[in-house]
Design a protein around this motif. Structure first.
Motif, PDB file in Angstrom:
ATOM      1  N   PHE A  13       0.800  -1.226   0.000  1.00  0.00           N
ATOM      2  CA  PHE A  13       0.000   0.000   0.000  1.00  0.00           C
ATOM      3  C   PHE A  13       0.832   1.276   0.000  1.00  0.00           C
ATOM      4  N   TRP A  16       2.854   1.783  -3.173  1.00  0.00           N
ATOM      5  CA  TRP A  16       1.900   2.021  -4.259  1.00  0.00           C
ATOM      6  C   TRP A  16       1.329   3.442  -4.163  1.00  0.00           C
ATOM      7  N   TRP A  40      -7.413   1.404  -3.642  1.00  0.00           N
ATOM      8  CA  TRP A  40      -6.645   0.299  -3.056  1.00  0.00           C
ATOM      9  C   TRP A  40      -7.567  -0.853  -2.653  1.00  0.00           C
TER      10      TRP A  40
END
Length: 148
Positions: A13, A16, A40
């Protein structure tokens, strides 16, 4: 510098997010926490069609992302892959990273027996279009949109 492309995973996460912030900035789109968390959630939810991949350099830094999803192609009665988002960090552009992400999406499509990979780009994104013209066929379709 070598690049490895792999599917996004649950623990990706924060790395990203940095890329997704860069992508949003590139297209002058405000990224809120709510938007980022929603995207997400779609990526990691196996019941959602959106999934993604990340390009990682030799030092383990995330340098590119791709988000894609399976879509039906009604006129051929097949399924294809739609590449929603493709982003490479400015310092990693022209290094083969974008090409590697597209190749990963193409391999994903082949493994899932999809018949096409399609995507859109901004009309003024000429650097990306040079790559896209090299790896794909530009179509004659014109895109329209209605905001609600």
């Amino acid at each position: 510098m070598s690049i490895k492309v792999r599917a996004l995973g649950d623990k990706d996460f924060f790395s990203w997010l940095g890329l997704f912030e860069g992508y949003s900035e590139f297209y002058k789109n405000e990224l809120t926490d709510q938007k980022a968390l929603q995207v997400w959630a779609w990526i990691i939810d196996k019941n959602e069609s959106l999934t993604g991949a990340v390009a990682v350099d030799d030092d383990g830094r995330f340098v590119g992302l791709a988000h894609y999803r399976e879509v039906p192609n009604t006129l051929s009665a097949t399924h294809g892959l739609f590449l929603d988002d493709l982003f490479v960090t400015p310092e990693s552009r022209s290094t083969g990273t974008g090409r590697a992400l597209i190749e990963f999406a193409k391999e994903y499509a082949a493994q899932h027996r999809l018949t096409t990979v399609q995507w859109l780009t901004a009309a003024d994104n000429e650097p990306a279009q040079r790559l896209y013209d090299d790896v794909a066929t530009r179509t004659d379709w014109v895109t329209y949109e209605i905001e609600l």
